[in-house]
Design an enzyme around this catalytic site. Structure first.
Site: not given
Lengths: 177, 177
Positions: A96, A29, A92, A119, A165, A25
């Site tokens: 927060n 954030r 992922e 990207h 992309e 993965h």
């Protein structure tokens, strides 16, 4: 393995000790999970395989994938978690808690200075159909397939401004030298 | 799809228009391809599937993958390029020519401020064996499997300082709430 007539700086044969290693993965954030998950599910067709909440540290992790018909995703949560971490192509998203309520809060896309990450890329069966689909969802385009030096490549932005992309695999064969 | 008893903010059912969409690759900029490719091939077991040189714009792209026995990678360059862009789990490394000769040049890892991208993650069959393998190659550890709040998770750095999480899938089942 290596391919006939090709060499690359620094490259080494695959060590037996790395057998079974998989690129599982990539973590980005996100400010607001409602906006990010709406985009990645509605527009890009990904689904949440597993959500992990860490109350003590006030963050949540969302692991997303494109689920294909050949994927036998376990319903049982422990088995599904193990399945998720054994795949490739997982995204992922880290939230927060509270950032979504701060109007001034924004993450860095890695393409403005200071640069680093560039990207993620989604491969699609039909580039024009994908472009029309993104238009229908008011996606933010960086470039369309017929713009710029790199034809047949679309760049859009996700809700946090990360670049995505979009390519059609069989139209990439003639790129570069 | 959705899983029994789970819901997520913003999530939508998978639209039929996104069938065949795949998370193909993640792009990271690298300062020195000799150092980066040595690390990703020798230590992480990835191989270059395709290199694209863009002389006019003075950069090269390296598309890396873990090649498994079940992968029938075409030798023919056009077919191999199309294959590469149809997979999941591809890592694209971008080298802007000349950065390797600038002692002061460095890319941003996304974990120092300003934050955004966090890490890539490699899934391995045996976490202790992987940790010993990284030690044998003098990898830079951020945390070992027995350190910190998140046990059974390793973080190392690549030559550009990007964070790489390393996990063993069947030991992730009990994480989070």
């Amino acid at each position: 393995m290596s391919f006939h007539g090709e060499s690359h700086p620094g490259i080494a044969p695959t060590p037996v000790e790395t057998q079974g290693f998989r690129f599982n993965h990539t973590m980005l954030r996100i400010k607001d999970p409602a906006r990010a998950l709406a985009f990645y599910s509605r527009v890009l067709g990904m689904q949440v395989m597993r959500r992990l909440d860490f109350d003590e540290m006030s963050f949540s992790l969302y692991f997303l994938a494109h689920v294909e018909e050949s994927h036998a995703v376990p319903e049982d949560v422990a088995a599904r978690t193990a399945w998720t971490f054994s795949q490739t192509g997982i995204l992922e998203l880290t939230h927060n808690w509270g950032t979504e309520d701060d109007a001034d809060f924004a993450y860095h896309d890695g393409n403005a200075e200071p640069q680093g990450f560039g990207h993620i890329c989604i491969s699609v069966p039909n580039l024009e159909a994908a472009q029309a689909w993104f238009d229908a969802h008011d996606a933010t385009f960086i470039k369309r397939a017929d713009q710029g030096k790199m034809k047949d490549v679309i760049f859009i932005k996700d809700p946090d401004g990360y670049w995505i992309e979009v390519v059609q695999a069989d139209r990439m064969a003639g790129k570069g030298d």
